[in-house]
Design an enzyme around this catalytic site. Structure first.
Site, PDB file in Angstrom:
ATOM      1  N   GLY A 231       0.835  -1.203   0.000  1.00 13.60           N
ATOM      2  CA  GLY A 231       0.000   0.000   0.000  1.00 13.60           C
ATOM      3  C   GLY A 231       0.859   1.237   0.000  1.00 13.60           C
TER       4      GLY A 231
ATOM      5  N   SER B  93       2.530   4.841   1.107  1.00 16.07           N
ATOM      6  CA  SER B  93       3.151   5.320   2.351  1.00 16.07           C
ATOM      7  C   SER B  93       2.057   5.948   3.210  1.00 16.07           C
ATOM      8  CB  SER B  93       4.200   6.384   2.030  1.00 16.07           C
ATOM      9  OG  SER B  93       5.286   5.786   1.372  1.00 16.07           O
TER      10      SER B  93
ATOM     11  N   ASN C  37      14.270  -4.255  -5.814  1.00 22.41           N
ATOM     12  CA  ASN C  37      13.963  -4.230  -4.382  1.00 22.41           C
ATOM     13  C   ASN C  37      12.966  -5.340  -4.020  1.00 22.41           C
ATOM     14  OD1 ASN C  37      13.836  -3.068  -1.718  1.00 22.41           O
ATOM     15  ND2 ASN C  37      11.951  -2.013  -2.283  1.00 22.41           N
TER      16      ASN C  37
ATOM     17  N   ILE D 181       5.782  -0.913  -0.188  1.00 24.77           N
ATOM     18  CA  ILE D 181       4.789  -0.269  -1.060  1.00 24.77           C
ATOM     19  C   ILE D 181       4.435  -1.244  -2.184  1.00 24.77           C
ATOM     20  CG2 ILE D 181       4.304   1.617  -2.646  1.00 24.77           C
ATOM     21  CD1 ILE D 181       6.201   3.373  -1.118  1.00 24.77           C
ATOM     22  N   SER D 182       5.469  -1.792  -2.814  1.00 18.96           N
ATOM     23  CA  SER D 182       5.295  -2.788  -3.875  1.00 18.96           C
ATOM     24  C   SER D 182       4.246  -2.324  -4.903  1.00 18.96           C
ATOM     25  CB  SER D 182       4.880  -4.109  -3.204  1.00 18.96           C
ATOM     26  OG  SER D 182       5.122  -5.181  -4.036  1.00 18.96           O
TER      27      SER D 182
HETATM   28  N1  PPS Z   1       9.946   8.314  -4.400  1.00 19.38           N
HETATM   29  C1  PPS Z   1       9.518   7.569  -3.393  1.00 19.38           C
HETATM   30  N2  PPS Z   1       8.392   6.823  -3.544  1.00 19.38           N
HETATM   31  C2  PPS Z   1       7.963   6.058  -2.519  1.00 19.38           C
HETATM   32  N3  PPS Z   1       8.560   5.970  -1.306  1.00 19.38           N
HETATM   33  C3  PPS Z   1       9.687   6.693  -1.114  1.00 19.38           C
HETATM   34  C4  PPS Z   1      10.209   7.520  -2.146  1.00 19.38           C
HETATM   35  N4  PPS Z   1      11.345   8.121  -1.659  1.00 19.38           N
HETATM   36  C5  PPS Z   1      11.515   7.685  -0.404  1.00 19.38           C
HETATM   37  N5  PPS Z   1      10.523   6.828  -0.061  1.00 19.38           N
HETATM   38  C6  PPS Z   1      10.467   6.123   1.247  1.00 19.38           C
HETATM   39  O1  PPS Z   1      10.705   4.728   0.986  1.00 19.38           O
HETATM   40  C7  PPS Z   1       9.728   3.905   1.633  1.00 19.38           C
HETATM   41  C8  PPS Z   1       9.192   2.833   0.679  1.00 19.38           C
HETATM   42  O2  PPS Z   1      10.150   1.873   0.398  1.00 19.38           O
HETATM   43  P1  PPS Z   1       9.697   0.490  -0.275  1.00 19.38           P
HETATM   44  O3  PPS Z   1      10.937  -0.344  -0.344  1.00 19.38           O
HETATM   45  O4  PPS Z   1       8.536  -0.078   0.470  1.00 19.38           O
HETATM   46  O5  PPS Z   1       9.217   0.932  -1.751  1.00 19.38           O
HETATM   47  S1  PPS Z   1       8.976   0.012  -3.059  1.00 19.38           S
HETATM   48  O6  PPS Z   1       8.207  -1.196  -2.647  1.00 19.38           O
HETATM   49  O7  PPS Z   1      10.277  -0.346  -3.637  1.00 19.38           O
HETATM   50  O8  PPS Z   1       8.211   0.861  -4.012  1.00 19.38           O
HETATM   51  C9  PPS Z   1       8.584   4.834   2.035  1.00 19.38           C
HETATM   52  O9  PPS Z   1       8.240   4.554   3.389  1.00 19.38           O
HETATM   53  P2  PPS Z   1       6.938   3.775   3.892  1.00 19.38           P
HETATM   54  O10 PPS Z   1       5.969   3.573   2.761  1.00 19.38           O
HETATM   55  O11 PPS Z   1       6.433   4.590   5.001  1.00 19.38           O
HETATM   56  O12 PPS Z   1       7.472   2.462   4.400  1.00 19.38           O
HETATM   57  C10 PPS Z   1       9.146   6.244   1.956  1.00 19.38           C
HETATM   58  O13 PPS Z   1       9.441   6.722   3.239  1.00 19.38           O
HETATM   59  N1  ADP Z   2      -5.553   1.813  11.733  1.00 14.94           N
HETATM   60  C1  ADP Z   2      -5.024   3.012  11.951  1.00 14.94           C
HETATM   61  N2  ADP Z   2      -5.771   4.029  12.411  1.00 14.94           N
HETATM   62  C2  ADP Z   2      -5.241   5.244  12.600  1.00 14.94           C
HETATM   63  N3  ADP Z   2      -3.951   5.562  12.392  1.00 14.94           N
HETATM   64  C3  ADP Z   2      -3.152   4.606  11.936  1.00 14.94           C
HETATM   65  C4  ADP Z   2      -3.629   3.270  11.681  1.00 14.94           C
HETATM   66  N4  ADP Z   2      -2.602   2.520  11.211  1.00 14.94           N
HETATM   67  C5  ADP Z   2      -1.526   3.338  11.167  1.00 14.94           C
HETATM   68  N5  ADP Z   2      -1.836   4.587  11.635  1.00 14.94           N
HETATM   69  C6  ADP Z   2      -0.940   5.742  11.725  1.00 14.94           C
HETATM   70  O1  ADP Z   2      -0.701   6.196  10.384  1.00 14.94           O
HETATM   71  C7  ADP Z   2       0.667   6.589  10.238  1.00 14.94           C
HETATM   72  C8  ADP Z   2       1.300   5.781   9.107  1.00 14.94           C
HETATM   73  O2  ADP Z   2       1.373   4.422   9.489  1.00 14.94           O
HETATM   74  P1  ADP Z   2       2.577   3.476   9.058  1.00 14.94           P
HETATM   75  O3  ADP Z   2       2.327   2.127   9.655  1.00 14.94           O
HETATM   76  O4  ADP Z   2       3.887   4.120   9.354  1.00 14.94           O
HETATM   77  O5  ADP Z   2       2.341   3.431   7.466  1.00 14.94           O
HETATM   78  P2  ADP Z   2       3.268   2.885   6.304  1.00 14.94           P
HETATM   79  O6  ADP Z   2       4.191   1.851   6.885  1.00 14.94           O
HETATM   80  O7  ADP Z   2       2.285   2.286   5.314  1.00 14.94           O
HETATM   81  O8  ADP Z   2       3.986   4.084   5.750  1.00 14.94           O
HETATM   82  C9  ADP Z   2       1.342   6.373  11.584  1.00 14.94           C
HETATM   83  O9  ADP Z   2       1.369   7.604  12.248  1.00 14.94           O
HETATM   84  C10 ADP Z   2       0.428   5.380  12.287  1.00 14.94           C
HETATM   85  O10 ADP Z   2       0.463   5.560  13.681  1.00 14.94           O
END
Ligand code: PPS
Ligand code: ADP
Length: 144
Positions: A3, A5, A53, A76-77
């Site tokens: 999903g 970020s 990745n 994110i995938s």
């Molecule tokens: N351009 C761009 N697009 C998306 N995400 C970005 C980018 N640059 C940095 N980031 C940070 O990298 C985290 C996602 O890494 P992933 O390895 O899950 O990405 S992917 O599956 O290869 O698309 C993602 O964190 P989370 O999604 O919160 O885990 C971002 O913090």
């Molecule tokens: N079910 C939920 N309800 C409300 N807030 C949430 C819930 N799940 C996650 N959060 C909050 O949303 C933000 C993003 O969550 P996170 O797990 O870091 O997302 P991701 O890993 O997909 O980037 C964090 O501040 C987290 O505390």
């Protein structure tokens, strides 16, 4: 967990990890963001790097599954093709795809790292959901 970020991937992965631990199950969380500090630190966010990745995480997941561990991969995938390639790589009963189907506005609001703001202002290019695509799964086991 797949999903955008801010969709809650890491939060849910951690809860699941804790729950598995409390049930005496050995598990490990493969978090994209964390793995990018080590195993995948040579990779960026261009399509080619994201594909590599996801492929590497799939290979590591396979090793974990072979060793009898439960892995929870949280990335994110964004591309359907790569997720499906992982599905083929891993035995059927080892692959449960969880799609965190949260609206972009909610993800943006919850996300604390400030990257959406930078992407909106054009300071980061190719941010998933803003100017890079997310292809929702068609065949996931669980949608949240
Ligand atoms: N351009 C761009 N697009 C998306 N995400 C970005 C980018 N640059 C940095 N980031 C940070 O990298 C985290 C996602 O890494 P992933 O390895 O899950 O990405 S992917 O599956 O290869 O698309 C993602 O964190 P989370 O999604 O919160 O885990 C971002 O913090
Ligand atoms: N079910 C939920 N309800 C409300 N807030 C949430 C819930 N799940 C996650 N959060 C909050 O949303 C933000 C993003 O969550 P996170 O797990 O870091 O997302 P991701 O890993 O997909 O980037 C964090 O501040 C987290 O505390």
């Amino acid at each position: 967990m797949k999903g955008l970020s801010g969709s809650g991937k890491s939060t849910l992965a951690c809860s699941l990890g804790r729950e598995l631990h409390s049930r005496g199950k050995l598990s490990y969380i493969l978090d994209g963001d964390n793995l990018r500090h080590g195993l995948n630190k040579d990779l960026g966010f261009k399509a080619k790097d994201r594909i590599e990745n996801i492929c590497r995480v799939g290979e590591v997941a396979k090793l974990f599954a072979d060793a009898g561990l439960i892995y929870v991969a949280s990335l994110i995938s964004p591309y359907r093709k790569d997720r499906d390639a992982c599905r083929v790589m891993l035995p059927d009963d080892n692959f449960i795809e969880v799609f965190m189907n949260m609206p972009l506005e909610l993800c943006e609001k919850r996300y604390a790292k400030g990257l959406y703001r930078l992407a909106r202002s054009g300071k980061i290019k190719g941010f998933t959901g803003i100017d890079d695509p997310y292809e929702p799964p068609l065949n996931c086991e669980i949608e949240i």
